[in-house]
Design an enzyme around this catalytic site. Structure first.
Site, PDB file in Angstrom:
ATOM      1  N   VAL A  24       0.847  -1.192   0.000  1.00  0.00           N
ATOM      2  CA  VAL A  24       0.000   0.000   0.000  1.00  0.00           C
ATOM      3  C   VAL A  24       0.882   1.242   0.000  1.00  0.00           C
ATOM      4  O   VAL A  24       1.726   1.423   0.880  1.00  0.00           O
ATOM      5  CB  VAL A  24      -0.939   0.018   1.220  1.00  0.00           C
ATOM      6  CG1 VAL A  24      -1.815   1.272   1.197  1.00  0.00           C
ATOM      7  CG2 VAL A  24      -1.805  -1.239   1.243  1.00  0.00           C
ATOM      8  N   LYS A  25       0.678   2.086  -0.983  1.00  0.00           N
ATOM      9  CA  LYS A  25       1.501   3.280  -1.150  1.00  0.00           C
ATOM     10  C   LYS A  25       0.787   4.482  -0.535  1.00  0.00           C
ATOM     11  O   LYS A  25      -0.355   4.787  -0.902  1.00  0.00           O
ATOM     12  CB  LYS A  25       1.760   3.508  -2.639  1.00  0.00           C
ATOM     13  CG  LYS A  25       2.972   4.355  -2.960  1.00  0.00           C
ATOM     14  CD  LYS A  25       3.216   4.324  -4.473  1.00  0.00           C
ATOM     15  CE  LYS A  25       4.434   5.133  -4.856  1.00  0.00           C
ATOM     16  NZ  LYS A  25       4.591   5.175  -6.333  1.00  0.00           N
TER      17      LYS A  25
END
Length: 220
Positions: free
Chosen positions: A83-84
């Protein structure tokens, strides 16, 4: 140093992976726009089937609760998804929550050493300093990479550093000398790393001489 492809175009990701060198992929909303595919979830899942490694997918929600909710959903898309999350004040809070849930986070848009330290303290699995964008404003992007690597080693932080916003093969060379863990780059820059005019000239000469050898000894 590992090589990641910074792209959301399936065709070029497949071609890049065909070299057997690529270890992961990073994406962002701007790259999704360029890809022409609005179905982000299906795109990320397809990328995960192409590359056998981490695939960073960026959250687009705003507000801590919504960001956490979206981050949890994105993390379930595929076991390889990272997850960025941007390095905003909200982003640090979200990262700390998700990291405690064993969700891997890549904190992006890093431009200072202090941001990188905070990301490590928040539990981010990866941090992405933007080399090219710092160079654009007459700051030294590679120097930031060197500083982060030095401090991370000093304190034993396990967060991996991804050199992002790579503009040319010289950036790759300099980041490698700085000891960066990963360099993520557009496919065009990735291809630059393979080439040198002396290699091309040398290969041309070798093949011409081989042809002459075949003709001289009647082997053709």
């Amino acid at each position: 140093m590992e090589f990641y492809i910074d792209s959301a175009k399936i065709s070029e990701i497949k071609e890049a992976c065909s070299y057997g060198i690529v270890s992961g992929v990073t994406t962002n909303p701007s790259l999704v726009l360029l890809s022409g595919n609005a179905d982000y979830e299906s795109m990320v899942k397809e990328i995960c089937e192409v590359v056998n490694g981490p695939v960073s997918a960026e959250i687009t929600a705003e507000g801590i609760d919504k960001m956490i909710e979206q981050g949890r959903k994105i993390a379930k898309w595929h076991p390889n998804v990272v997850v960025k999350i941007p390095m905003t004040e909200e982003g640090f809070k979200v990262t700390a929550v998700l990291a405690k849930e064993n969700i891997k986070v890549n904190m992006t848009l890093c431009f200072t050493l202090s941001q990188a330290i905070l990301a490590a303290r928040a539990g981010a699995a990866y941090v992405s300093p933007f080399v090219g964008r710092l160079d654009d404003i007459n700051q030294d992007g590679v120097a930031l990479i060197s500083d982060i690597m030095e401090v991370y080693e000093l304190y034993g932080y396990e967060t991996r550093v991804i050199a992002a916003s790579i503009r040319h093969s010289q950036h790759v060379y300099l980041c490698a000398k700085a000891g960066v863990d990963i360099a993520t780059m557009p496919f065009s820059v990735f291809k630059q790393c393979f080439t040198h005019p002396l290699t091309d000239a040398g290969q041309k000469r070798f093949m011409e001489d081989w042809q002459k050898t075949q003709e001289q000894f009647g082997m053709k």
